[in-house]
Scaffold this motif. Structure first.
Motif, PDB file in Angstrom:
ATOM      1  N   THR A 288       6.860  -4.014  -6.688  1.00 12.51           N
ATOM      2  CA  THR A 288       8.159  -4.287  -5.726  1.00 12.51           C
ATOM      3  C   THR A 288       7.768  -3.489  -4.268  1.00 12.51           C
ATOM      4  O   THR A 288       8.085  -4.273  -3.138  1.00 12.51           O
ATOM      5  CB  THR A 288       9.475  -3.759  -6.306  1.00 12.51           C
ATOM      6  N   ASN A 289       7.145  -2.486  -4.446  1.00 13.15           N
ATOM      7  CA  ASN A 289       6.579  -1.749  -3.112  1.00 13.15           C
ATOM      8  C   ASN A 289       5.771  -2.674  -2.357  1.00 13.15           C
ATOM      9  O   ASN A 289       5.786  -2.945  -1.161  1.00 13.15           O
ATOM     10  CB  ASN A 289       6.125  -0.438  -3.287  1.00 13.15           C
TER      11      ASN A 289
ATOM     12  N   ILE B 230       7.743  -4.398   0.534  1.00 15.58           N
ATOM     13  CA  ILE B 230       7.687  -3.506   1.838  1.00 15.58           C
ATOM     14  C   ILE B 230       6.340  -3.877   2.730  1.00 15.58           C
ATOM     15  O   ILE B 230       6.211  -3.680   3.807  1.00 15.58           O
ATOM     16  CB  ILE B 230       7.428  -1.976   1.427  1.00 15.58           C
TER      17      ILE B 230
ATOM     18  N   TYR C 245      10.318   2.311   0.968  1.00 15.75           N
ATOM     19  CA  TYR C 245      10.659   1.943  -0.419  1.00 15.75           C
ATOM     20  C   TYR C 245      11.982   2.703  -0.806  1.00 15.75           C
ATOM     21  O   TYR C 245      12.862   2.016  -1.334  1.00 15.75           O
ATOM     22  CB  TYR C 245       9.881   2.284  -1.546  1.00 15.75           C
TER      23      TYR C 245
ATOM     24  N   MET D  50      15.376   0.985  -2.536  1.00 11.20           N
ATOM     25  CA  MET D  50      15.087   1.455  -3.993  1.00 11.20           C
ATOM     26  C   MET D  50      16.335   0.635  -4.820  1.00 11.20           C
ATOM     27  O   MET D  50      16.123   0.145  -5.820  1.00 11.20           O
ATOM     28  CB  MET D  50      14.776   2.479  -4.231  1.00 11.20           C
TER      29      MET D  50
END
Length: 184
Positions: free
Chosen positions: A74-75, A79, A94, A98
């Motif tokens: 996900t980071n 991002i 992040y 979150m």
């Protein structure tokens, strides 16, 4: 030098009788090789003296691996690689985003823990799709409980012992262990 022994199969009709017989067998110092049951018998592992399983530790480690994998994915995706502004949320770090990724973190944790735990169980148990059944008596998958015991000598005395602890049928065959070498 090879070792001769008797493989004794004691059949039981009831799980409670089997549990009592396992306890009596351990007290009589017989070597229980395996117990075949059509369903799990509670307390059998303790009666046989088996060590507790460590699969829960493996599941925890797999879950942690899934959690950190989800964090990295996900980071990187949201991002670093292609930051997008969803509903006015900032996408600079992040930590600011979150909470939006909690569902992904949870699902990846469960996914890794569940799938890797099943794979570990099958590998540890040596259960492969092509593996043949090892139960010595076919009824042990239906309604019969079977205890396999290795007896070094005096099989007749062992047969009498298992009849006295409630075995409905006792059969034995003579085996030769070719892997037992004398080191002299």
């Amino acid at each position: 030098m090879s070792r001769k022994y008797f493989q004794l199969l004691a059949s039981f009709e009831d799980d409670e009788v089997l549990l009592d017989a396992v306890k009596a067998t351990k007290e009589a110092s017989y070597n229980i090789a395996e117990v075949y049951t059509p369903f799990p018998v509670h307390g059998l592992d303790k009666a046989m003296g088996l060590k507790p399983t460590r699969i829960a530790i493996a599941a925890f480690l797999y879950g942690v691996t899934g959690f950190f994998t989800a964090m990295l994915i996900t980071n990187y995706m949201m991002i670093v690689d292609w930051p997008q502004n969803f509903g006015g949320k900032p996408n600079f770090t992040y930590a600011e985003n979150m909470l939006a990724f909690v569902t992904i973190l949870f699902e990846m944790t469960v996914f890794f823990a569940a799938h890797l735990m099943v794979i570990t169980f099958y590998m540890r148990s040596r259960l492969w799709p092509w593996k043949q059944a090892e139960n010595p008596i076919a009824r042990s998958t239906d309604d019969l409980f079977v205890m396999e015991v290795e007896v070094d000598q005096n099989a007749d005395k062992a047969v009498d012992f298992f009849k006295s602890v409630g075995a409905s049928e006792v059969t034995f065959t003579e085996k030769v262990d070719e892997n037992d070498f004398d080191t002299h």
